[in-house]
Design a protein around this motif. Structure first.
Motif, PDB file in Angstrom:
ATOM      1  N   TRP A  85      58.381  45.369  35.308  1.00 53.63           N
ATOM      2  CA  TRP A  85      57.016  46.110  35.805  1.00 53.63           C
ATOM      3  C   TRP A  85      57.052  47.506  35.293  1.00 53.63           C
ATOM      4  CZ3 TRP A  85      53.307  43.308  36.275  1.00 53.63           C
ATOM      5  CH2 TRP A  85      53.548  41.944  36.862  1.00 53.63           C
ATOM      6  N   TYR A  96      53.634  46.840  28.937  1.00 52.47           N
ATOM      7  CA  TYR A  96      52.856  45.681  29.433  1.00 52.47           C
ATOM      8  C   TYR A  96      52.771  45.647  30.961  1.00 52.47           C
ATOM      9  CZ  TYR A  96      51.655  40.726  30.652  1.00 52.47           C
ATOM     10  OH  TYR A  96      51.315  39.704  31.198  1.00 52.47           O
ATOM     11  N   ALA A  98      49.204  45.938  32.829  1.00 56.75           N
ATOM     12  CA  ALA A  98      48.739  44.615  33.581  1.00 56.75           C
ATOM     13  C   ALA A  98      48.424  45.103  34.885  1.00 56.75           C
ATOM     14  CB  ALA A  98      49.818  43.624  33.685  1.00 56.75           C
ATOM     15  N   LEU A 104      45.104  46.435  34.872  1.00 54.00           N
ATOM     16  CA  LEU A 104      43.973  45.448  34.735  1.00 54.00           C
ATOM     17  C   LEU A 104      43.636  44.746  36.116  1.00 54.00           C
ATOM     18  CD1 LEU A 104      45.001  43.910  31.371  1.00 54.00           C
ATOM     19  CD2 LEU A 104      43.030  45.239  31.783  1.00 54.00           C
ATOM     20  N   THR A 105      44.779  44.715  36.694  1.00 56.74           N
ATOM     21  CA  THR A 105      44.604  44.167  38.040  1.00 56.74           C
ATOM     22  C   THR A 105      44.021  44.950  38.942  1.00 56.74           C
ATOM     23  OG1 THR A 105      46.720  42.893  37.699  1.00 56.74           O
ATOM     24  CG2 THR A 105      46.072  43.319  40.110  1.00 56.74           C
ATOM     25  N   VAL A 160      40.366  44.740  38.561  1.00 57.28           N
ATOM     26  CA  VAL A 160      39.773  43.368  39.090  1.00 57.28           C
ATOM     27  C   VAL A 160      39.721  43.423  40.629  1.00 57.28           C
ATOM     28  CG1 VAL A 160      40.482  40.767  39.376  1.00 57.28           C
ATOM     29  CG2 VAL A 160      40.560  41.758  37.273  1.00 57.28           C
ATOM     30  N   LYS A 161      40.616  44.026  41.153  1.00 60.23           N
ATOM     31  CA  LYS A 161      40.732  44.257  42.760  1.00 60.23           C
ATOM     32  C   LYS A 161      39.460  45.257  43.260  1.00 60.23           C
ATOM     33  CE  LYS A 161      45.347  42.763  44.124  1.00 60.23           C
ATOM     34  NZ  LYS A 161      46.627  43.001  44.753  1.00 60.23           N
ATOM     35  N   HIS A 169      36.832  45.653  41.518  1.00 59.65           N
ATOM     36  CA  HIS A 169      35.574  44.890  41.312  1.00 59.65           C
ATOM     37  C   HIS A 169      35.283  43.954  42.514  1.00 59.65           C
ATOM     38  CE1 HIS A 169      32.630  42.436  39.445  1.00 59.65           C
ATOM     39  NE2 HIS A 169      33.370  41.339  39.654  1.00 59.65           N
ATOM     40  N   ASP A 170      36.301  43.091  42.944  1.00 55.45           N
ATOM     41  CA  ASP A 170      36.112  42.034  43.959  1.00 55.45           C
ATOM     42  C   ASP A 170      36.443  42.356  45.493  1.00 55.45           C
ATOM     43  OD1 ASP A 170      38.774  41.620  44.434  1.00 55.45           O
ATOM     44  OD2 ASP A 170      39.132  39.973  43.379  1.00 55.45           O
ATOM     45  N   GLY A 171      36.619  43.787  45.789  1.00 49.94           N
ATOM     46  CA  GLY A 171      36.569  44.484  46.959  1.00 49.94           C
ATOM     47  C   GLY A 171      38.220  44.434  47.640  1.00 49.94           C
ATOM     48  N   ARG A 172      39.126  44.043  46.818  1.00 46.59           N
ATOM     49  CA  ARG A 172      40.502  43.769  47.155  1.00 46.59           C
ATOM     50  C   ARG A 172      41.092  45.257  47.254  1.00 46.59           C
ATOM     51  NH1 ARG A 172      43.655  39.646  44.248  1.00 46.59           N
ATOM     52  NH2 ARG A 172      42.032  40.034  42.806  1.00 46.59           N
ATOM     53  N   GLU A 217      34.407  40.850  34.990  1.00 50.58           N
ATOM     54  CA  GLU A 217      34.348  39.884  34.980  1.00 50.58           C
ATOM     55  C   GLU A 217      34.673  39.558  33.333  1.00 50.58           C
ATOM     56  OE1 GLU A 217      33.433  36.889  36.844  1.00 50.58           O
ATOM     57  OE2 GLU A 217      33.392  38.253  38.633  1.00 50.58           O
ATOM     58  N   ILE A 269      38.661  39.414  32.582  1.00 54.47           N
ATOM     59  CA  ILE A 269      39.345  38.243  32.565  1.00 54.47           C
ATOM     60  C   ILE A 269      39.663  37.367  31.305  1.00 54.47           C
ATOM     61  CG2 ILE A 269      39.545  36.063  34.089  1.00 54.47           C
ATOM     62  CD1 ILE A 269      38.023  37.405  36.407  1.00 54.47           C
ATOM     63  N   THR A 278      41.530  39.048  28.942  1.00 52.34           N
ATOM     64  CA  THR A 278      42.907  39.222  29.015  1.00 52.34           C
ATOM     65  C   THR A 278      43.930  37.895  28.401  1.00 52.34           C
ATOM     66  OG1 THR A 278      42.700  40.415  30.668  1.00 52.34           O
ATOM     67  CG2 THR A 278      44.851  39.263  30.856  1.00 52.34           C
ATOM     68  N   TYR A 279      42.935  36.710  28.756  1.00 54.26           N
ATOM     69  CA  TYR A 279      43.708  35.509  28.311  1.00 54.26           C
ATOM     70  C   TYR A 279      43.080  34.976  27.166  1.00 54.26           C
ATOM     71  CZ  TYR A 279      44.722  35.624  33.207  1.00 54.26           C
ATOM     72  OH  TYR A 279      45.220  36.154  34.409  1.00 54.26           O
TER      73      TYR A 279
END
Lengths: 378, 378
Positions: free
Chosen positions: A212, A216, A220, A223-224, A227-228, A230-233, A253, A256, A259-260
């Motif tokens: 960690w 990378y 990472a 990026l997380t 996302v968090k 964005h979705d309220g976490r 969105e 994602i 990333t992959y």
């Protein structure tokens, strides 16, 4: 046997030996890699002078560098820094885990040929080669590489195969294997050596297995965090705008999919400077990610130093601590390397932090000098 | 036009229409997928009786299940549970992000044909299809799948395409889209719906982007703990022996090779039961990993419930909370699902936890019933 017969036999033996050497050297010519040697005059091929040359290779997942230095047996250890670089050649990835054995081998052979060709040397003038490549973790890896390396060079050439972390350490200690090196680029690893030959490593197990503190890992987490947020976490963060803008995406969105879309770890790690900028601008989320990466990196160093007892019985011995890799470069206000040093100084007050002024491939060449001197003159 | 001419034209029109329908149905026959229909007698093909049948599909990354139920318009919503399952068919992965559009499509078509064939029904007797597949995140994904689905079935068949999380929710709410569903298998996602059609999701962004509560996340943390115990960064843990023994490996070093030898996330997630066993045996490291996963999972649920206001203005409204997936199954003493419920009950005291008794594909078929009734009878 008459003296004449003896002489004849000797000459014949020498000839046969020469033929065998040439055969061995030709066996891995891989097409035209070594053709340049045929074009050299008989008197050429000694680019390093009478004493020949040394090759140091640093083979990583992103690129491979080969450095050619002159061999100067009369030099003392502390004079190594003044050895001139005769040639430098660069090639792509040579980690056999990434590209496979055959491609890795061809890359390594090509980059050595390029370096020798650039300074007008032949394989016969090489005294020692130190190949420090990532992905060499077990004696079996080492032996496999030594076997094919043996087929490329004449039998008098000394060959050493090590992990690339060793070259990084040597670049900060002038070729001495003593101390701890922390590498943090796309990946991260801590490697340590004692003067009596013990070694230990921590981390370096890749992104799935807890690296960690690596580039990378930092990216990472960033990026997380986007996302968090964005979705309220998680809390909102400057990282969202900064990263979406840099990647030319219009929403979290889409991140994602981005990333992959490509499994390359380096592509994700390349976002680290954005995380540092956000932290410098006061973003708490980015700041927390960097502080956590400092903890992770320091814990790798601490584990290695403790296992090897590098700081002595009372914890107060001095030892070199070499920092290498993009994440640890001292070119930003938020200086990850400096924070790692602060953190480990609490445990080991006499740690000697070093940011090398030469690249790891030079460290590999210095190692070749050291190994050679030990093998031949001790 | 005379009445005779009119009748003739009408009959011709009907014939032409039938030919067009047959053409459309044949267009995607993919070899012999639908050949079984030709072998049925004219009177056959109505396995569900006069009112025809419904298809519910749950398409995940590991497998795809298709359920065929009879259509009974006279049933009330609460009677849905008593609809008999006429057929069940299973196939492999149908996530277009994993296997590509063409393979996903063929898998979905095959599994629908298998289910219909098993209960002696034809496509012409299908009333509605609900395709709930993972990887459907945007209206564009939905439309693309609808387009090719449209070509398989006659035009009277109602078609619904949704994310697989929707089927999981429906399996706990008897086809009603209201409440929050938490899925935690190899991956994890929380999905929520309000009665007036709003929806929200959290997590589900895969292992790189912070799905730490998933089976993959739990197992990756356990593997990391083994590596950290080995290199001195972390405390020793029962996980080391437990995991090495299960994988028939002799050292933590070998675990690194094992981890990267195969990129399948499910293979890593399969280690979760070992982590639970170690936690149950009192291992602190394993216990901490599970507690952290509970926090992560609960934070996804909390984010969704808050964004949708599912618990009402004063936070005291009741709402269904459906739990699905191997990580949340209630078959162990260390019950991750129960802990998640404990955790979110603190925020939402009137949460109604549900562990569905039927599989998500049945939920998809119930959804098909619901959507169809709404479209045709409201």
């Amino acid at each position: 046997m008459t003296p004449e017969q003896e002489k004849e036999k000797e000459e014949k033996g020498e000839q046969e030996e020469q033929v065998l050497v040439l055969d061995a050297m030709k066996r891995y010519r891989n097409g035209e890699i070594w053709d340049f040697e045929d074009d050299m005059a008989v008197s050429d091929g000694h680019g390093g002078g009478e004493n020949g040359v040394l090759l140091g290779l640093d083979g990583g997942t992103t690129s491979t560098v080969c450095i050619c230095l002159p061999m100067v047996p009369s030099f003392s250890h502390s004079q190594l820094q003044s050895l001139p670089i005769l040639a430098r050649a660069v090639a792509g990835c040579s980690n056999h885990n990434s590209v496979g054995e055959i491609a890795a081998r061809e890359t390594l052979e090509q980059v050595m040929a390029d370096a020798l060709s650039k300074c007008g040397s032949k394989r016969s003038s090489v005294r020692a080669v130190c190949l420090a490549v990532s992905g060499v973790n077990h004696p079996t890896d080492q032996q496999r590489i030594l076997n094919w390396l043996r087929d490329i060079f004449p039998s008098h050439v000394k060959l050493y195969v090590r992990n690339d972390a060793v070259a990084a350490l040597a670049s900060g200690t002038m070729g001495r294997l003593h101390g701890c090196v922390l590498i943090a680029g796309t990946g991260t690893i801590a490697y340590g050596f004692t003067e009596d030959g013990k070694e230990a490593r921590a981390a370096g197990a890749g992104p799935v297995l807890g690296d960690w503190g690596s580039g990378y890992g930092i990216a990472a987490q960033a990026l997380t965090a986007v996302v968090k947020a964005h979705d309220g976490r998680g809390p909102s963060t400057r990282l969202t705008n900064s990263i979406l803008q840099a990647l030319d995406l219009s929403s979290a969105e889409e991140l994602i999919g981005w990333t992959y879309a490509d499994p390359s770890w380096a592509r994700i790690a390349a976002l680290v400077p954005l995380v540092v900028s956000c932290a410098e601008a006061g973003d708490e989320v980015a700041n927390k990610i960097l502080l956590e990466s400092v903890q992770e990196l320091a814990s790798s160093v601490k584990a290695v130093v403790e296992r090897l007892g590098l700081s002595g019985q009372d914890g107060k011995d001095a030892f070199p601590f070499v920092m290498v890799g993009g994440v640890l470069e001292a070119n930003r206000r938020w200086d990850i390397g400096k924070e790692v040093v602060n953190c480990i100084s609490k445990y080991f007050p006499r740690v000697l932090p070093i940011r090398p002024k030469v690249e790891p491939a030079v460290g590999a060449a210095w190692l070749a000098w050291n190994f050679f001197m030990k093998d031949c003159y001790s």
